[in-house]
Design an enzyme around this catalytic site. Structure first.
Site, PDB file in Angstrom:
ATOM      1  N   LYS A 111       0.811  -1.217   0.000  1.00 20.01           N
ATOM      2  CA  LYS A 111       0.000   0.000   0.000  1.00 20.01           C
ATOM      3  C   LYS A 111       0.844   1.267   0.000  1.00 20.01           C
ATOM      4  O   LYS A 111       0.355   2.336  -0.347  1.00 20.01           O
ATOM      5  CB  LYS A 111      -0.958   0.000   1.196  1.00 20.01           C
ATOM      6  CG  LYS A 111      -2.097  -0.985   1.041  1.00 20.01           C
ATOM      7  CD  LYS A 111      -3.246  -0.699   1.964  1.00 20.01           C
ATOM      8  CE  LYS A 111      -4.433  -1.575   1.618  1.00 20.01           C
ATOM      9  NZ  LYS A 111      -5.545  -1.403   2.534  1.00 20.01           N
ATOM     10  N   LYS A 192      -3.911  -9.662  -5.851  1.00 19.85           N
ATOM     11  CA  LYS A 192      -5.154  -9.883  -5.106  1.00 19.85           C
ATOM     12  C   LYS A 192      -6.272  -8.933  -5.564  1.00 19.85           C
ATOM     13  O   LYS A 192      -5.999  -7.778  -5.856  1.00 19.85           O
ATOM     14  CB  LYS A 192      -4.839  -9.631  -3.623  1.00 19.85           C
ATOM     15  CG  LYS A 192      -5.983  -9.789  -2.668  1.00 19.85           C
ATOM     16  CD  LYS A 192      -5.517  -9.454  -1.263  1.00 19.85           C
ATOM     17  CE  LYS A 192      -5.776  -8.016  -0.895  1.00 19.85           C
ATOM     18  NZ  LYS A 192      -6.945  -7.764  -0.093  1.00 19.85           N
ATOM     19  N   LYS A 195     -10.991  -3.999  -3.121  1.00 26.14           N
ATOM     20  CA  LYS A 195     -12.084  -3.069  -3.360  1.00 26.14           C
ATOM     21  C   LYS A 195     -11.597  -1.665  -3.675  1.00 26.14           C
ATOM     22  O   LYS A 195     -12.322  -0.857  -4.238  1.00 26.14           O
ATOM     23  CB  LYS A 195     -13.062  -3.062  -2.178  1.00 26.14           C
ATOM     24  CG  LYS A 195     -12.465  -2.689  -0.839  1.00 26.14           C
ATOM     25  CD  LYS A 195     -13.539  -2.642   0.240  1.00 26.14           C
ATOM     26  CE  LYS A 195     -13.313  -3.615   1.357  1.00 26.14           C
ATOM     27  NZ  LYS A 195     -12.043  -3.520   2.055  1.00 26.14           N
TER      28      LYS A 195
HETATM   29  N1  AQP Z   1      -9.080 -10.999  -2.816  1.00 27.00           N
HETATM   30  C1  AQP Z   1      -9.514 -11.551  -1.679  1.00 27.00           C
HETATM   31  N2  AQP Z   1      -9.802 -12.882  -1.628  1.00 27.00           N
HETATM   32  C2  AQP Z   1     -10.248 -13.455  -0.471  1.00 27.00           C
HETATM   33  N3  AQP Z   1     -10.426 -12.752   0.682  1.00 27.00           N
HETATM   34  C3  AQP Z   1     -10.140 -11.431   0.667  1.00 27.00           C
HETATM   35  N4  AQP Z   1     -10.206 -10.464   1.621  1.00 27.00           N
HETATM   36  C4  AQP Z   1      -9.799  -9.294   1.075  1.00 27.00           C
HETATM   37  N5  AQP Z   1      -9.479  -9.447  -0.205  1.00 27.00           N
HETATM   38  C5  AQP Z   1      -9.674 -10.762  -0.497  1.00 27.00           C
HETATM   39  C6  AQP Z   1     -10.672 -10.683   2.980  1.00 27.00           C
HETATM   40  O1  AQP Z   1     -11.750  -9.787   3.214  1.00 27.00           O
HETATM   41  C7  AQP Z   1     -11.745  -9.380   4.585  1.00 27.00           C
HETATM   42  C8  AQP Z   1     -11.897  -7.906   4.693  1.00 27.00           C
HETATM   43  O2  AQP Z   1     -10.751  -7.263   4.178  1.00 27.00           O
HETATM   44  P1  AQP Z   1     -10.495  -5.762   4.568  1.00 27.00           P
HETATM   45  O3  AQP Z   1     -11.536  -4.893   4.029  1.00 27.00           O
HETATM   46  O4  AQP Z   1     -10.342  -5.621   6.033  1.00 27.00           O
HETATM   47  O5  AQP Z   1      -9.101  -5.394   3.980  1.00 27.00           O
HETATM   48  P2  AQP Z   1      -8.263  -5.992   2.841  1.00 27.00           P
HETATM   49  O6  AQP Z   1      -7.858  -7.370   3.206  1.00 27.00           O
HETATM   50  O7  AQP Z   1      -7.163  -5.006   2.557  1.00 27.00           O
HETATM   51  O8  AQP Z   1      -9.300  -6.048   1.631  1.00 27.00           O
HETATM   52  P3  AQP Z   1      -9.319  -5.202   0.289  1.00 27.00           P
HETATM   53  O9  AQP Z   1     -10.551  -5.528  -0.449  1.00 27.00           O
HETATM   54  O10 AQP Z   1      -8.010  -5.402  -0.412  1.00 27.00           O
HETATM   55  O11 AQP Z   1      -9.441  -3.725   0.832  1.00 27.00           O
HETATM   56  P4  AQP Z   1      -8.591  -2.472   0.457  1.00 27.00           P
HETATM   57  O12 AQP Z   1      -8.621  -2.379  -1.028  1.00 27.00           O
HETATM   58  O13 AQP Z   1      -9.247  -1.328   1.128  1.00 27.00           O
HETATM   59  O14 AQP Z   1      -7.214  -2.727   0.996  1.00 27.00           O
HETATM   60  C9  AQP Z   1     -10.447  -9.922   5.191  1.00 27.00           C
HETATM   61  O15 AQP Z   1     -10.766 -11.096   5.933  1.00 27.00           O
HETATM   62  C10 AQP Z   1      -9.613 -10.266   4.008  1.00 27.00           C
HETATM   63  O16 AQP Z   1      -8.715 -11.320   4.275  1.00 27.00           O
END
Ligand code: AQP
Length: 328
Positions: A111, A192, A195
């Site tokens: 990030k 990965k 969102k």
């Molecule tokens: N690509 C993924 N596949 C499976 N699980 C996923 N998780 C995130 N991306 C995937 C799981 O979703 C939960 C919530 O995640 P988060 O919002 O706390 O943060 P993150 O892991 O950083 O998810 P994002 O979507 O990538 O958010 P941003 O873009 O804001 O950083 C967690 O249990 C995570 O493992």
């Protein structure tokens, strides 16, 4: 009964990755565990957010939790910033977190890569995440694979605190789904799905319209071989679609490989889109109803009350163990 804690950041609308890696598991677990599910808005502000958009995302995420089948009578659903103990214990845990271990976190590296202004909160994010989990003495944390490293650090911090001060925290175990723990970007299948990806074609948002979903899956990056086969190294795009299809339809990857043998990617992509739609459409309908109702605020008020009660108990013990404040 064992306790579960898990959270999602309101940093955008959750993707099909967040659903398959996290939300889907939450719903399955709520009957057998004492569950705390959190909208971690304080984590979301570790990168810049638009104030109005953040508010909207918080409400929408709460509605999505319930629309996915979370029963607020059984599980506690709340917003992190409405429980001040998270920030307090997060600070205390920062004081026992080492720079070296935080520097090793791949999420921080990803990030912060190429950015000029990086907040110190993005760096200390894992200490706050540890606080989220330890406040509720969670036995199990259901997350996707990307959170494994943070969870390992949480376990280290809990052990360090217990050894150094007093045996207060439960050491949590991680729980990942067998299929769907790591859904990849549709455009860059070695990365990965996220969102907050700037390329909207890379992710399927849980609130995308059927047209958007079909379009995104049809334009998903695959390869020129035309063979539907699971091979993460040589065919990451097709393997990712197979994982999404299998997780949504309940079929096994082997069954899908057989069904689409010799057919090319067109039918397979259409079938993947149908499988995603069959999961998301009922959730979207319920989400729309909830967004119009007052029920959501009642759920979040009572969730905050229950979470504050539990969290403040643990916080008081941890403060006493560290020698903070006065003896009362
Ligand atoms: N690509 C993924 N596949 C499976 N699980 C996923 N998780 C995130 N991306 C995937 C799981 O979703 C939960 C919530 O995640 P988060 O919002 O706390 O943060 P993150 O892991 O950083 O998810 P994002 O979507 O990538 O958010 P941003 O873009 O804001 O950083 C967690 O249990 C995570 O493992």
């Amino acid at each position: 009964m064992e306790t579960i804690f898990s959270g999602i950041q309101p940093s955008g609308t959750p993707t099909i990755g967040n659903y398959l890696g996290a939300l889907k598991q939450f719903v399955q677990l709520q009957n057998d565990y004492n569950c705390y599910f959190c909208i971690v808005d304080e984590h979301a502000i570790t990168v810049p957010q638009d104030r109005l958009k953040l508010r909207e995302n918080i409400r929408s995420l709460a509605a999505l939790y319930v629309a996915c089948g979370l029963d607020p009578e059984q599980a506690t659903l709340f917003i992190q910033s409405e429980v001040p103990a998270h920030a307090q214990l997060g600070w205390m845990l920062q004081s026992i977190s080492y720079m070296g271990e935080l520097e090793r976190m791949t999420q921080f590296k990803d990030k912060s890569a190429g950015k000029e202004a990086i907040s110190s909160a993005l760096f200390t994010y894992p200490s706050l995440m540890a606080a989220d989990i330890l406040l509720y003495n969670a036995d199990i944390v259901p997350v996707g694979e990307d959170q494994k490293q943070h969870l390992e650090l949480t376990r280290d911090l809990a052990q360090r605190f217990n050894n150094r001060f007093n045996d207060i925290f439960t050491i949590p175990d991680i729980r990942m789904p067998e299929v769907g723990a790591r859904i990849m970007s549709l455009q860059e299948p070695t990365k990965k799905m996220s969102k907050s990806d700037e390329n909207e074609k890379g992710f399927i948002s849980m609130l995308d319209t059927p047209k958007q979903i079909e379009k995104k899956i049809k334009s998903a990056v695959t390869d020129s071989e035309g063979v539907v086969k699971f091979d993460k190294v040589n065919k990451p795009g097709v393997s990712n679609l197979l994982t999404i299809h299998a997780s949504c339809s309940g079929e096994s990857i082997e069954e899908l490989e057989k069904r689409f043998a010799g057919q090319g990617y067109g039918d397979f992509k259409q079938s993947t889109a149908n499988a995603v739609l069959s999961v998301l459409q009922p959730i979207q309908e319920k989400h729309a109803e909830l967004m119009q109702s007052e029920e959501l605020d009642d759920i979040l008020d009572s969730g905050a009350e229950k979470a504050n009660q539990a969290a403040n108990k643990t916080l008081a013990k941890a403060m006493k163990a560290m020698g903070l404040g006065r003896v009362k």
